[in-house]
Design an enzyme around this catalytic site. Structure first.
Site, mmCIF file in Angstrom:
data_model
loop_
_atom_site.group_PDB
_atom_site.id
_atom_site.type_symbol
_atom_site.label_atom_id
_atom_site.label_comp_id
_atom_site.label_asym_id
_atom_site.label_seq_id
_atom_site.Cartn_x
_atom_site.Cartn_y
_atom_site.Cartn_z
ATOM 1 N N ARG A 191 0.812 -1.222 0.000
ATOM 2 C CA ARG A 191 0.000 0.000 0.000
ATOM 3 C C ARG A 191 0.842 1.268 0.000
ATOM 4 O O ARG A 191 0.373 2.334 0.408
ATOM 5 C CB ARG A 191 -0.978 0.001 1.187
ATOM 6 C CG ARG A 191 -2.010 -1.116 1.128
ATOM 7 C CD ARG A 191 -3.109 -0.893 2.151
ATOM 8 N NE ARG A 191 -4.166 -1.882 2.000
ATOM 9 C CZ ARG A 191 -4.211 -3.029 2.686
ATOM 10 N NH1 ARG A 191 -3.255 -3.308 3.559
ATOM 11 N NH2 ARG A 191 -5.203 -3.875 2.496
ATOM 12 N N LYS A 213 3.081 11.375 -10.918
ATOM 13 C CA LYS A 213 2.300 10.489 -11.787
ATOM 14 C C LYS A 213 3.125 9.239 -12.093
ATOM 15 O O LYS A 213 4.230 9.333 -12.633
ATOM 16 C CB LYS A 213 1.949 11.189 -13.093
ATOM 17 C CG LYS A 213 0.733 12.082 -13.035
ATOM 18 C CD LYS A 213 0.368 12.543 -14.445
ATOM 19 C CE LYS A 213 -0.888 13.369 -14.487
ATOM 20 N NZ LYS A 213 -1.227 13.772 -15.866
ATOM 21 N N GLU A 255 9.208 17.817 -24.620
ATOM 22 C CA GLU A 255 8.517 18.190 -23.388
ATOM 23 C C GLU A 255 8.896 19.599 -22.945
ATOM 24 O O GLU A 255 8.074 20.324 -22.366
ATOM 25 C CB GLU A 255 8.831 17.186 -22.279
ATOM 26 C CG GLU A 255 8.239 15.799 -22.486
ATOM 27 C CD GLU A 255 6.733 15.760 -22.289
ATOM 28 O OE1 GLU A 255 6.137 16.787 -21.904
ATOM 29 O OE2 GLU A 255 6.125 14.694 -22.524
ATOM 30 N N LYS A 316 6.674 22.941 -14.499
ATOM 31 C CA LYS A 316 5.874 21.824 -14.012
ATOM 32 C C LYS A 316 5.736 21.872 -12.496
ATOM 33 O O LYS A 316 4.662 21.592 -11.950
ATOM 34 C CB LYS A 316 6.488 20.493 -14.447
ATOM 35 C CG LYS A 316 5.632 19.305 -14.027
ATOM 36 C CD LYS A 316 6.045 18.015 -14.689
ATOM 37 C CE LYS A 316 5.074 16.894 -14.324
ATOM 38 N NZ LYS A 316 5.407 15.625 -15.006
ATOM 39 N N GLU A 326 -4.620 16.975 -10.851
ATOM 40 C CA GLU A 326 -5.047 17.317 -12.206
ATOM 41 C C GLU A 326 -6.540 17.645 -12.295
ATOM 42 O O GLU A 326 -7.265 17.122 -13.152
ATOM 43 C CB GLU A 326 -4.697 16.186 -13.177
ATOM 44 C CG GLU A 326 -4.616 16.627 -14.625
ATOM 45 C CD GLU A 326 -4.074 15.547 -15.549
ATOM 46 O OE1 GLU A 326 -4.811 15.124 -16.438
ATOM 47 O OE2 GLU A 326 -2.909 15.131 -15.363
ATOM 48 N N ARG A 330 -3.076 21.698 -13.889
ATOM 49 C CA ARG A 330 -2.165 20.610 -14.258
ATOM 50 C C ARG A 330 -2.550 19.986 -15.598
ATOM 51 O O ARG A 330 -1.704 19.380 -16.273
ATOM 52 C CB ARG A 330 -2.115 19.539 -13.161
ATOM 53 C CG ARG A 330 -1.071 18.471 -13.460
ATOM 54 C CD ARG A 330 -0.747 17.567 -12.306
ATOM 55 N NE ARG A 330 0.317 16.645 -12.681
ATOM 56 C CZ ARG A 330 0.937 15.821 -11.856
ATOM 57 N NH1 ARG A 330 0.627 15.816 -10.577
ATOM 58 N NH2 ARG A 330 1.896 15.022 -12.287
ATOM 59 N N ASN A 334 -0.771 18.426 -20.416
ATOM 60 C CA ASN A 334 -1.147 17.428 -21.418
ATOM 61 C C ASN A 334 -1.161 17.985 -22.838
ATOM 62 O O ASN A 334 -1.600 17.296 -23.764
ATOM 63 C CB ASN A 334 -2.530 16.853 -21.085
ATOM 64 C CG ASN A 334 -2.524 16.027 -19.817
ATOM 65 O OD1 ASN A 334 -1.652 15.194 -19.620
ATOM 66 N ND2 ASN A 334 -3.489 16.281 -18.935
ATOM 67 N N HIS A 337 -0.546 15.789 -25.868
ATOM 68 C CA HIS A 337 -0.482 14.401 -25.432
ATOM 69 C C HIS A 337 -1.691 13.563 -25.839
ATOM 70 O O HIS A 337 -1.567 12.344 -25.987
ATOM 71 C CB HIS A 337 -0.286 14.339 -23.915
ATOM 72 C CG HIS A 337 1.107 14.634 -23.469
ATOM 73 N ND1 HIS A 337 1.743 15.827 -23.757
ATOM 74 C CD2 HIS A 337 2.006 13.895 -22.769
ATOM 75 C CE1 HIS A 337 2.959 15.806 -23.244
ATOM 76 N NE2 HIS A 337 3.146 14.655 -22.647
ATOM 77 N N HIS A 341 -0.310 10.569 -27.594
ATOM 78 C CA HIS A 341 -0.447 9.241 -26.994
ATOM 79 C C HIS A 341 -1.197 8.297 -27.933
ATOM 80 O O HIS A 341 -0.868 7.102 -28.017
ATOM 81 C CB HIS A 341 -1.190 9.343 -25.669
ATOM 82 C CG HIS A 341 -0.331 9.750 -24.521
ATOM 83 N ND1 HIS A 341 -0.834 10.007 -23.264
ATOM 84 C CD2 HIS A 341 1.007 9.940 -24.420
ATOM 85 C CE1 HIS A 341 0.146 10.336 -22.450
ATOM 86 N NE2 HIS A 341 1.272 10.322 -23.134
ATOM 87 N N HIS A 354 8.087 8.698 -27.363
ATOM 88 C CA HIS A 354 7.112 9.571 -26.714
ATOM 89 C C HIS A 354 7.254 11.008 -27.207
ATOM 90 O O HIS A 354 6.252 11.669 -27.510
ATOM 91 C CB HIS A 354 7.290 9.523 -25.201
ATOM 92 C CG HIS A 354 6.373 10.455 -24.469
ATOM 93 N ND1 HIS A 354 5.012 10.263 -24.407
ATOM 94 C CD2 HIS A 354 6.623 11.605 -23.772
ATOM 95 C CE1 HIS A 354 4.459 11.245 -23.712
ATOM 96 N NE2 HIS A 354 5.404 12.071 -23.310
#
Length: 451
Positions: A191, A213, A255, A316, A326, A330, A334, A337, A341, A354
């Site tokens: 956990r 993330k 990025e 960031k 997010e 935030r 993206n 993306h 993606h 990427h």
């Protein structure tokens, strides 16, 4: 300042004198939380491991390429017992293996065939409390293809075998794939256990290593299984960039361009000044992991590399501090993306890196937004000119039907529709909601050539 003027600006005057020999520090403080963590940038960053460990045991997760190049550097920074150094050296050049160390005594353990999913070597180490204790080294195959359930399950098995407890620490030592995979393993093991990010790629240094993330991919889409799990620290050692192939270096550059477009117009000429002279990529027909062309000079020797890393990271950092989960700003991170993606997923995570996907996605969405009057005139040409100078290909016409299935499974989909990130003008990104019934119409273009 006009767009053409910005692209032609010599950014040397915009930054301070070179301070590569020093370490820079950023302090990440998440809104509404007591915890915070430090981001160290510079040649002395790895020295922070001693403070972070404080007698805690650790498990390393890396990939075969990074470990072969930089494993010795990390082991030296960990200050292990001399016997451990010797036995790790004897372990030699490994591919996709796990090295387990005895956590309690000098007696070596003997694995059974069912105790690990991967080939396992067992290493004994001294119980001397003056040295840090390393429980295991998990070396995974390099590349996006490792960010999956199979390799995640393997890490769980490695942690069982090594005896990793909640008090121990996972070290994610690699690029964005390793950071995501090891981070998610740490988030879900018992956990949640602490982990440290030591990024070795430019993409990981300026983007994926901070913000918490962590995720793995599924065949149905990228990063569909994941969590928010903040690292205990991020240690950025720019010399790791000196062995990075040009194609992977451009992943991080993409990025950085994204960050400039959404929040910091003046960052882009700095990026151009440092990186516009990189050699061109090899043929796109070559798999990304085999494209090993190198920059013509050491990246860590670039005059303003530390300052550039810090400035890109700060964008960031500031966004995540105010919006960890997010729900607001935030989402700006993206930009490019959603379509990027989708293009990566369509190619099976091997046709495009990427950064190449993000570069395509930024161009496609900005063309669309400018056509619809949602971006200032000239924004698309500005972005495409900058990307071309940095060695990226000009995006072909968007074929949305080919990408639609992946777009509709994107994390930015809500019950009411899709949220995309647009650029009002360079340095000013914003969230634009598209109702479900309007998605096809929004992405409709006049020339549906295949990508």
């Amino acid at each position: 300042m006009k767009l053409d003027d910005i692209l032609n600006t010599d950014s040397k005057a915009a930054v301070s004198p070179s301070i590569n020999a020093q370490s820079m520090l950023l302090d990440m403080r998440i809104k509404g939380q007591d915890q915070h963590y430090e981001i160290h940038i510079g040649d002395n960053a790895l020295g922070q491991l001693q403070t972070l460990l404080k007698g805690r045991r650790c498990a390393i997760v890396s990939d075969d390429t990074v470990w072969a190049l930089h494993g010795k550097t990390l082991c030296q920074a960990l200050q292990l017992h001399p016997e451990a150094y010797e036995q790790i050296e004897n372990w030699g050049q490994v591919h996709n293996e796990t090295l387990c160390l005895s956590p309690t005594s000098n007696e070596c353990l003997t694995p059974t065939s069912t105790e690990c999913l991967s080939p396992t070597s067992i290493l004994c180490q001294s119980s001397d409390t003056n040295f840090n204790k390393l429980l295991s080294i998990s070396v995974l195959p390099n590349g996006e293809g490792s960010k999956n359930l199979e390799q995640l399950t393997r890490l769980y098995s490695d942690f069982v075998r090594a005896g990793l407890t909640r008090r121990d620490l996972v070290i994610a030592f690699g690029g964005g794939v390793i950071g995501d995979l090891a981070g998610y393993a740490a988030a879900s093991w018992l956990r949640g256990v602490s982990f440290v990010q030591i990024p070795t790629s430019l993409l990981a240094m300026v983007d994926s290593s901070i913000g918490g993330k962590v995720a793995i991919d599924l065949p149905e889409g990228k990063n569909l299984v994941g969590a928010f799990h903040q690292p205990k620290a991020v240690l950025i050692h720019p010399q790791f960039l000196d062995t990075l192939p040009v194609r992977q270096l451009r992943d991080g550059i993409a990025e950085m361009v994204k960050a400039a477009m959404i929040r910091d117009e003046e960052l882009l000429p700095m990026i151009l000044n440092q990186f516009r002279d990189l050699p061109q990529n090899q043929s796109k027909d070559s798999p990304a992991k085999h494209n090993r062309s190198q920059p013509t000079q050491q990246i860590s020797a670039l005059p303003e590399i530390n300052a550039l890393l810090k400035r890109a990271l700060s964008i960031k950092k500031n966004v995540v501090e105010a919006d960890e989960k997010e729900t607001g700003d935030r989402k700006l991170l993206n930009f490019g993306h959603t379509l990027g993606h989708a293009a990566e997923s369509r190619g099976g995570y091997s046709a495009l890196t990427h950064g190449e996907g993000v570069a395509l996605g930024m161009q496609w969405i900005t063309r669309l937004s400018e056509q619809k009057g949602l971006s200032e005139p000239g924004t698309s040409a500005y972005l495409e000119s900058a990307l071309a100078q940095l060695g990226f290909e000009t995006a072909p016409p968007l074929d949305f039907p080919a990408l639609k299935d992946w777009v509709l499974r994107d994390k930015k989909m809500t019950e009411s529709g899709l949220e995309v990130i647009l650029i009002r003008k360079p340095g000013e990104g914003y969230v634009y909601p598209i109702a479900s019934k309007d998605v096809d119409a929004f992405f409709k273009v006049n020339t549906p050539d295949l990508i």
